[in-house]
Design a protein around this motif. Sequence first.
Motif, PDB file in Angstrom:
ATOM      1  N   ARG A  27      10.818 -37.863 -13.719  1.00 50.58           N
ATOM      2  CA  ARG A  27      10.670 -36.419 -13.834  1.00 50.58           C
ATOM      3  C   ARG A  27       9.271 -36.072 -14.309  1.00 50.58           C
ATOM      4  O   ARG A  27       8.738 -36.707 -15.211  1.00 50.58           O
ATOM      5  N   GLU A  28       8.717 -35.042 -13.714  1.00 53.41           N
ATOM      6  CA  GLU A  28       7.408 -34.595 -14.163  1.00 53.41           C
ATOM      7  C   GLU A  28       7.468 -34.261 -15.656  1.00 53.41           C
ATOM      8  O   GLU A  28       8.465 -33.667 -16.080  1.00 53.41           O
ATOM      9  N   PRO A  29       6.495 -34.579 -16.469  1.00 53.09           N
ATOM     10  CA  PRO A  29       5.224 -35.255 -16.153  1.00 53.09           C
ATOM     11  C   PRO A  29       5.279 -36.779 -16.187  1.00 53.09           C
ATOM     12  O   PRO A  29       4.280 -37.416 -16.490  1.00 53.09           O
TER      13      PRO A  29
ATOM     14  N   ALA B 138      -0.861 -46.128  -9.017  1.00 52.33           N
ATOM     15  CA  ALA B 138       0.265 -46.752  -8.335  1.00 52.33           C
ATOM     16  C   ALA B 138       0.500 -46.037  -7.015  1.00 52.33           C
ATOM     17  O   ALA B 138       0.457 -44.813  -6.951  1.00 52.33           O
ATOM     18  N   ALA B 139       0.714 -46.816  -5.970  1.00 51.96           N
ATOM     19  CA  ALA B 139       0.957 -46.241  -4.653  1.00 51.96           C
ATOM     20  C   ALA B 139       2.328 -46.671  -4.183  1.00 51.96           C
ATOM     21  O   ALA B 139       2.668 -47.841  -4.227  1.00 51.96           O
ATOM     22  N   SER B 140       3.109 -45.729  -3.752  1.00 52.21           N
ATOM     23  CA  SER B 140       4.441 -46.064  -3.284  1.00 52.21           C
ATOM     24  C   SER B 140       4.359 -46.601  -1.863  1.00 52.21           C
ATOM     25  O   SER B 140       4.292 -45.854  -0.908  1.00 52.21           O
ATOM     26  N   ALA B 141       4.311 -47.907  -1.745  1.00 56.03           N
ATOM     27  CA  ALA B 141       4.093 -48.518  -0.434  1.00 56.03           C
ATOM     28  C   ALA B 141       5.395 -48.753   0.316  1.00 56.03           C
ATOM     29  O   ALA B 141       5.412 -48.873   1.524  1.00 56.03           O
TER      30      ALA B 141
ATOM     31  N   SER C 153      -0.248 -38.402  -7.231  1.00 54.30           N
ATOM     32  CA  SER C 153       0.505 -37.299  -6.633  1.00 54.30           C
ATOM     33  C   SER C 153      -0.144 -35.946  -6.914  1.00 54.30           C
ATOM     34  O   SER C 153       0.132 -34.982  -6.229  1.00 54.30           O
ATOM     35  N   VAL C 154      -1.001 -35.878  -7.920  1.00 55.22           N
ATOM     36  CA  VAL C 154      -1.662 -34.603  -8.185  1.00 55.22           C
ATOM     37  C   VAL C 154      -3.146 -34.665  -7.819  1.00 55.22           C
ATOM     38  O   VAL C 154      -3.899 -33.746  -8.087  1.00 55.22           O
ATOM     39  N   GLU C 155      -3.553 -35.765  -7.209  1.00 62.54           N
ATOM     40  CA  GLU C 155      -4.959 -35.920  -6.800  1.00 62.54           C
ATOM     41  C   GLU C 155      -5.138 -35.166  -5.469  1.00 62.54           C
ATOM     42  O   GLU C 155      -4.488 -35.490  -4.471  1.00 62.54           O
ATOM     43  N   PRO C 156      -6.001 -34.165  -5.426  1.00 60.35           N
ATOM     44  CA  PRO C 156      -6.044 -33.291  -4.248  1.00 60.35           C
ATOM     45  C   PRO C 156      -6.363 -34.021  -2.932  1.00 60.35           C
ATOM     46  O   PRO C 156      -5.805 -33.690  -1.905  1.00 60.35           O
TER      47      PRO C 156
END
Lengths: 330, 641
Positions: free
Chosen positions: B325-327, B406-409, B613-616
């Motif tokens: 959950r955010e954040p 982290a990247a959701s691959a 996820s918040v990186e434009p």
Amino acid sequence: MQELMLETWSGAINTVTIGATKEEGGTRSRAIKVGGQKTLPFLFPEGELPHKSVVAFEVWDTPPADWPKNLTDAYGDSLKDPLKWAEKCVKDFKAQLIALRLQGAHPDFGNKTPEQEAKLVAEVLKKVDVPLIILGCGDDAKDNIVLPACCEAAKGERCLIGSAVQDNYKTLVAAVLADGHNIIAESPIDINIAKQLNILISDMGLPLERIVVNPTIGALGYGLEYAYSIMERCRLAALAGDKTVASPFICFAGHEAWRAKESKATQEEFPEWGPESERGIIWETITATALLQSGADILVMRHPEAIAKVNKYIDNLTISSSVERRADRV
Amino acid sequence: MEKIKVTFYPENKTVVVAKDATILTAAISAGIYINSSCGGDGVCGRCKVIVKKGRVLTQLSGHINAEEKKQNIYLACVSEAQSDLEVEIPQQSRLNLEGLTQEEVSRRLKKDYTEPEDVERIDTGRKPGFKRRPFTRKFYLELPAPTLEDKLSDLDRLERKLNTQSGLAVSHTSLSSIKNLGELLRSSDWKVTVTVGKKNNTAEIILIEPGDTSGRNFGFVFDIGTTTVSGQLVDLTSGKILGTKATYNKQAAFGSDVITRIVYAKNGEGLQELYQAVADDMNEMIKSLVTEHHVDLNEVTCATCAGNTTMIHLLLRVDPTYIRREPYVPTLNFVPVLRASEVELRINPRGLLTCLPGVASYVGGDVTAGVISSGLDRQDELSVLIDIGTNGEIVIGNKEFLISCAASAGPAFEGSGVSNGMRASSGAIQRVSISAGSLESSYAVIGNTKPLGICGSGYIDLISEMLKAGILDKDGKVKELKNDLIRKNDNVREFIVVPKDKSGTGGPIVINEADIENLKRAKAAIYSALSILVKHMGFGFNDIKKIFIAGGFGTYLDMEKAISIGLLPDIDKRKFEFIGNSSLSGAREALLSEEASLKADEVARKMAYLELSVEPGYMDEYMAALFFPHTDLSLFPSVRK
């Protein structure tokens, strides 16, 4: 006077030629060139803008069911006959370019056969002598049999055929390649997909100089500014030297503008909006002129009055600039 | 409630379940683990079983084709038992726990072989190893017997001797050790072995034994991955590795990714079930390793775990809800030292458990372990660590700074979510080449058996070779070529890698356009995350002097091919180093060295985290990477030719 700060670009937009004259093996009275820009739209002092943007009249093979009355009124009975309709555009409205949409081939809208559509294309080419854009019905499976037949029927005329999309481009590219046409590469307002599709098409052997990009646009109030930002990014990349995004743009301003509620709704529904007879034309005109500022090379439009206004707008912008340029030289 | 008997073959195991229970539930009750990546939602289509006898009520599924329907194949998770059943579980549907041979395990874990080897030599001399000072240490003490002149109490006497001999000042001893101390000291003639553990900056006597057992002190390290759990038995006295095992994380039965499991944890007894699954994995591994190496469980005094943040929460039975959950804040990153018995790890009941500290919800202790193991935090020049797993973690930095993301691959490179995918175990194709004219594949199979499927490194080779042979376009679509190896199945084009007669599965081994799409997304997620992180720090790829690649990529990874498909950036191949399972080796460093353990704490505190996820620019980078090798071909000059 302070000197202008000018950007120097290394790249240029590809020049695409639509239509072939007798000398070139076709039967068109003239060929239209688009693209070739060496700067952003209308920045005349900064670089060459060799070809004016052009407007194509949209003509359907079947009477359009969802066009509002104030739009169909402009064409009257000719809507029932694509040949008359095309002729009217050229004779009465001085159309330079016709975009023939083969909507009737769609399984839900008449399901016309490839042979019928190929015959129609041949007849339109006989009837009018302006260059031709041929558009499929949007059903991939059907377009894959209809468009190759039309390509063959129009062989030598150097038409612009569309649309190739990322999931369905191979058949059309092969047909366009075989019959010497140009192709429309359509992407969903996404610069990456636009570029990917151009690479995929050119990987099949069709030169980049035969691709026109449909970046997909939204009408005024429906995402026009998003379309603008994508087109601008494409242009900036192209001018910086990326050949794979340096295609001229075709924008379906009429299609999008006439879908807007603001174009179609009657005055009875929204009294404060004023008469729809003017409103639709204004909506299409504003959408189209904004797209010109974004870099549109070909606008496919619907209402003759809107088209007249936009043509005048194009002329005004280009005339004043040539005057300025002359003044500069003096 | 009506009861129904379900018998599973070939185990021939029968369980009694309630009517309407799914076959999947019945199988779990029978202790048989069926693949169920989607957690029983009927989505992944990996739990196919053959109902040989009896009636089931099932849901329609696109995963069962007409041919399979005729053979009575059902999805176990959506098929409910209506009468007594006889069910056969085919090989492909199993979570095969014994799939890996010892040899495969050792090669797969690269440097984490089973052959005993000095811990100092692990780091190939590239950088100084850590000073050995294991987490728990044993001291043999010969105490002077008390006299009328020296009337110090038994416990004070013990601590005084320990202090003079080792310099350690003990601050805590548990009552249970003290209770029988008087008897123990006297019956052992004042000769005892004391085990001292470091517990949160204090020293604690955790064990007092008669006689000299100081030569027998062992520990375990674990890498708890979303898909795979690896464990290692280490001799704390010599620093030698006695054995390594890997097994599949049994939690996979409840969902293949961490998010599904976090959701599942909220589901009734979900948290307990997930905990139990991983604890079982670890205890099974402990049991087999101590048996093989003749170690008494009482001699195992500590265990160190590295795992992603969710895995550690689940192991500790800490509610992981807020991770997703955010954040995105976890309950804890730094885990205090616990008794292993608190998570029911079956080692010495007084033994200690430590976990490597995590950085953020999606950058866990496995990454911290990777950093200390690769030495990224001690590099002078800019370096990168890429851990390619279901959740791809990337760290960039040097001795000055560290930043991670982290990247959701997705699990495609681990052989999940792809039609003939499998993990890098026996029967997996891990190396492929395609001959230009005939398009026939030649391949290398792990264990030299008949091929059963394709693992991550096999897929990298395969896509690279398909692009080279002109079978694929740059978007990942199979071209319409006139060749029997290319066919259309259910409107999706596929390429036959292994024809039916040469495969060990009874059918051909293929790769289809949907598989390629999944692999394309996985490689795009990793590449674009790296690209964003490098740009975020104001660097270019060419500023990177070293890239460590970690992860479960089988025994081999062809860097050139990984570059050619756009998984890795197109820089000098000599800058890449494949380091295998860096999480496990980092955990071992921490177990064996207090210095390494402190280093891990320092790394975790120092490491910054970039939330993609918040990186434009991330979405745009990702879209651009969804192409082979990339939409911007100028980034891949060596591929362009």
